[in-house]
Design a protein around this motif. Sequence first.
Motif, mmCIF file in Angstrom:
data_model
loop_
_atom_site.group_PDB
_atom_site.id
_atom_site.type_symbol
_atom_site.label_atom_id
_atom_site.label_comp_id
_atom_site.label_asym_id
_atom_site.label_seq_id
_atom_site.Cartn_x
_atom_site.Cartn_y
_atom_site.Cartn_z
ATOM 1 N N LEU A 4 9.997 -97.089 31.905
ATOM 2 C CA LEU A 4 11.403 -97.292 32.214
ATOM 3 C C LEU A 4 12.237 -96.924 30.993
ATOM 4 O O LEU A 4 11.962 -97.397 29.887
ATOM 5 N N GLY A 5 13.243 -96.071 31.184
ATOM 6 C CA GLY A 5 14.142 -95.687 30.101
ATOM 7 C C GLY A 5 15.554 -96.154 30.399
ATOM 8 O O GLY A 5 15.992 -96.131 31.546
ATOM 9 N N VAL A 6 16.251 -96.590 29.332
ATOM 10 C CA VAL A 6 17.620 -97.094 29.480
ATOM 11 C C VAL A 6 18.483 -96.496 28.378
ATOM 12 O O VAL A 6 18.071 -96.462 27.215
ATOM 13 N N ALA A 7 19.653 -96.019 28.739
ATOM 14 C CA ALA A 7 20.656 -95.545 27.776
ATOM 15 C C ALA A 7 21.965 -96.249 28.100
ATOM 16 O O ALA A 7 22.494 -96.098 29.196
ATOM 17 N N ALA A 8 22.459 -97.060 27.142
ATOM 18 C CA ALA A 8 23.665 -97.856 27.373
ATOM 19 C C ALA A 8 24.600 -97.748 26.179
ATOM 20 O O ALA A 8 24.142 -97.591 25.040
ATOM 21 N N PRO A 9 25.918 -97.858 26.402
ATOM 22 C CA PRO A 9 26.873 -97.731 25.296
ATOM 23 C C PRO A 9 26.859 -98.915 24.343
ATOM 24 O O PRO A 9 27.349 -98.802 23.223
ATOM 25 N N GLN A 10 26.330 -100.046 24.754
ATOM 26 C CA GLN A 10 26.244 -101.195 23.864
ATOM 27 C C GLN A 10 24.978 -101.970 24.194
ATOM 28 O O GLN A 10 24.377 -101.782 25.246
ATOM 29 N N ARG A 11 24.589 -102.846 23.284
ATOM 30 C CA ARG A 11 23.351 -103.589 23.487
ATOM 31 C C ARG A 11 23.533 -105.011 22.988
ATOM 32 O O ARG A 11 23.844 -105.233 21.818
ATOM 33 N N ALA A 54 -0.322 -98.254 22.154
ATOM 34 C CA ALA A 54 1.109 -97.965 22.178
ATOM 35 C C ALA A 54 1.895 -99.267 22.293
ATOM 36 O O ALA A 54 1.438 -100.226 22.913
ATOM 37 N N PRO A 55 3.082 -99.336 21.690
ATOM 38 C CA PRO A 55 3.905 -100.544 21.831
ATOM 39 C C PRO A 55 4.411 -100.675 23.265
ATOM 40 O O PRO A 55 4.483 -99.705 24.014
ATOM 41 N N SER A 56 4.758 -101.892 23.655
ATOM 42 C CA SER A 56 5.252 -102.123 25.012
ATOM 43 C C SER A 56 6.700 -101.681 25.169
ATOM 44 O O SER A 56 7.146 -101.413 26.283
ATOM 45 N N SER A 57 7.453 -101.608 24.067
ATOM 46 C CA SER A 57 8.841 -101.159 24.131
ATOM 47 C C SER A 57 9.230 -100.505 22.821
ATOM 48 O O SER A 57 8.575 -100.709 21.789
ATOM 49 N N ARG A 92 19.492 -87.450 26.424
ATOM 50 C CA ARG A 92 18.471 -87.457 27.471
ATOM 51 C C ARG A 92 17.120 -87.019 26.900
ATOM 52 O O ARG A 92 16.082 -87.614 27.210
ATOM 53 N N ALA A 93 17.135 -86.004 26.063
ATOM 54 C CA ALA A 93 15.900 -85.541 25.436
ATOM 55 C C ALA A 93 15.348 -86.598 24.484
ATOM 56 O O ALA A 93 14.131 -86.807 24.405
ATOM 57 N N ALA A 94 16.245 -87.288 23.756
ATOM 58 C CA ALA A 94 15.790 -88.334 22.830
ATOM 59 C C ALA A 94 15.148 -89.482 23.595
ATOM 60 O O ALA A 94 14.149 -90.057 23.144
ATOM 61 N N LEU A 95 15.697 -89.815 24.758
ATOM 62 C CA LEU A 95 15.115 -90.887 25.558
ATOM 63 C C LEU A 95 13.751 -90.473 26.114
ATOM 64 O O LEU A 95 12.822 -91.295 26.180
ATOM 65 N N THR A 96 13.615 -89.221 26.491
ATOM 66 C CA THR A 96 12.315 -88.725 26.967
ATOM 67 C C THR A 96 11.266 -88.822 25.857
ATOM 68 O O THR A 96 10.115 -89.211 26.102
ATOM 69 N N ARG A 97 11.666 -88.471 24.629
ATOM 70 C CA ARG A 97 10.724 -88.597 23.501
ATOM 71 C C ARG A 97 10.391 -90.056 23.234
ATOM 72 O O ARG A 97 9.242 -90.387 22.902
ATOM 73 N N LEU A 98 11.363 -90.932 23.382
ATOM 74 C CA LEU A 98 11.113 -92.354 23.161
ATOM 75 C C LEU A 98 10.133 -92.900 24.200
ATOM 76 O O LEU A 98 9.308 -93.774 23.887
ATOM 77 N N ALA A 99 10.210 -92.372 25.420
ATOM 78 C CA ALA A 99 9.274 -92.802 26.464
ATOM 79 C C ALA A 99 7.841 -92.445 26.105
ATOM 80 O O ALA A 99 6.894 -93.174 26.445
ATOM 81 N N GLN A 100 7.654 -91.321 25.404
ATOM 82 C CA GLN A 100 6.312 -90.940 24.989
ATOM 83 C C GLN A 100 5.718 -91.932 23.987
ATOM 84 O O GLN A 100 4.499 -92.104 23.916
ATOM 85 N N VAL A 101 6.588 -92.600 23.236
ATOM 86 C CA VAL A 101 6.108 -93.549 22.226
ATOM 87 C C VAL A 101 5.405 -94.729 22.878
ATOM 88 O O VAL A 101 4.414 -95.244 22.353
ATOM 89 N N VAL A 102 5.906 -95.178 24.037
ATOM 90 C CA VAL A 102 5.338 -96.370 24.668
ATOM 91 C C VAL A 102 4.317 -96.034 25.747
ATOM 92 O O VAL A 102 3.701 -96.953 26.307
ATOM 93 N N LEU A 129 19.363 -96.546 23.045
ATOM 94 C CA LEU A 129 18.257 -96.081 23.891
ATOM 95 C C LEU A 129 17.111 -97.086 23.828
ATOM 96 O O LEU A 129 16.821 -97.651 22.765
ATOM 97 N N ALA A 130 16.449 -97.301 24.960
ATOM 98 C CA ALA A 130 15.308 -98.212 25.003
ATOM 99 C C ALA A 130 14.312 -97.692 26.035
ATOM 100 O O ALA A 130 14.695 -97.130 27.065
ATOM 101 N N ALA A 131 13.024 -97.875 25.734
ATOM 102 C CA ALA A 131 11.958 -97.473 26.654
ATOM 103 C C ALA A 131 10.984 -98.631 26.798
ATOM 104 O O ALA A 131 10.648 -99.301 25.821
ATOM 105 N N TYR A 132 10.535 -98.879 28.036
ATOM 106 C CA TYR A 132 9.639 -99.986 28.341
ATOM 107 C C TYR A 132 8.429 -99.452 29.105
ATOM 108 O O TYR A 132 8.582 -98.810 30.151
ATOM 109 N N SER A 133 7.249 -99.725 28.584
ATOM 110 C CA SER A 133 6.035 -99.324 29.274
ATOM 111 C C SER A 133 5.780 -100.270 30.430
ATOM 112 O O SER A 133 5.797 -101.489 30.259
ATOM 113 N N LEU A 134 5.575 -99.723 31.626
ATOM 114 C CA LEU A 134 5.314 -100.564 32.784
ATOM 115 C C LEU A 134 3.845 -100.941 32.814
ATOM 116 O O LEU A 134 2.980 -100.166 32.409
#
Length: 494
Positions: free
Chosen positions: A250-257, A224-227, A203-213, A237-242
């Motif tokens: 938008l942040g997403v954490a999924a077991p597979q991609r 900043a990149p869009s994703s 959860r913390a890693a996804l929050t940091r990833l959101a800061q990137v976008v 983990l994936a983050a998308y700038s709206l």
Amino acid sequence: MPDPAVPPTPPVPLTALLAREDLGLRQLAGPPAEDVVVHWVHTSEMADPYPYLLGGELLLSAGVHIPEEAGPGTSYFDDYVSRIVAAGGAALGFGVAPVHDTVPEALVAACASHGLPLLEVPPRTTFSGVARAVWQLMARARLAELRRVTEAQQSLATAASRPDPVPSVLRQLAQRLGGWAVLYGPEGTEIAGAGREPGDEARAALTRLAQVVRPADGPGERPAPSSATDSLGGLHLAAYSLGAGHGFVLGVAAPQRTAGDHTIASVAAVLLSLLTGEQQSGTGAARSSALVRMLLGVPPEEVAALLGDGPWVVVRARPDGDGAPDPVAASALGAALGSALVDPAGEVVRVLVPADRAPDDPLPGWTLGISSAVEPEDWPAADTQAARALARARATRAPLLRHGARPAFADLVPPGEAAAHARALLAPVTAHPALTETLRTWLSLHGSWDRTAVALSVHRNTVRQRIARCAALLAADLDDPDVRMELWFALRHI
């Protein structure tokens, strides 16, 4: 090992090829087939196939390149297999016949040593048959992926039209990806989330990833990149700038991609961008100016031009089910109606809409009451019309109801005289707003206790008590149709 230049098609699990009885393939060496996928097929009889491989191939060979002196005591097979592995080959298929009657034992040992899956291709199976089977499996996987993406797009669009659009979109996205979806606000806080929550570290890693976008604030900052993507503890983990630059992510954490997951998440990001962004029916400056002028006493008709062309209708909307709509749901309703002039007022949302954009069809999840088209000076009257239309729509369980304006006998009486008569006739009950509104609603619904109770959100016994009180105060027989008609006439003029 170089990263394979994978094609934009779904890979084929090696297990799917081994399961094809018409091929009769048999694995002789290498890691379990469950962990291997094939991106394409290549046939080569080169002693060194490295220059001709892109990575991810099932390399097919009949062993024409193997010299007679190659054997267990030489390094030929070890060198051959190591070059395939270095090129990123997924597996090696060795054809038994017409050159070799069996797969060389030294080749089996080399594949086992280097961890390269080795398949025996029986004499009855042609290499073109293996290739065709791979393309067929790829086509089926591609069709299944397109169907999955299409269904996800439809379900996300439906979720966005619900009274609680943001939570609905996040729930649908989390369900489709089998993980967790979260919306971050401009300050980086979690606004809403849905699905299976990851551990604190992810959860913390996804929050940091959101800061990137998230868009940079200062001038001259690097865009900043869009994703952005990352992985941690088996989670993707994936983050998308709206869009619109408001800082939502938008942040997403999924077991597979898979390839389809990115498309599905991108659709959700677009919908959330529309739901969180400011919906424009004119410039923001013009709307702000109009609001200030009205607060300072300028009549509505003088500022209406800043808001757009009229005439206008007032739409009153109430979400189906319990609970009041949140501001985001109200904004989404305004977006669906094509207007940014939205007022969430308790359990009801009011929207001022240009008459040419008035809805013709119901909106899923909402009950709508719509006024007649009016000019700005009649906005208050239109709001009253919309309120009555909404009450009647809820009572009759209609998803949409319009105020019906047509010439009537009441128009033959001068408005001043009609108003004076109404005040005199209804004076005993007008001091009690609840009684007046109950009488109005009850008469409009032809004396139905149940539907009046629904429209007013009260118990049917309360309706009975209020109507009895009205009859007593007015000293009138409310079962008499002439009395009802006269009271209805009067109520329309107060």
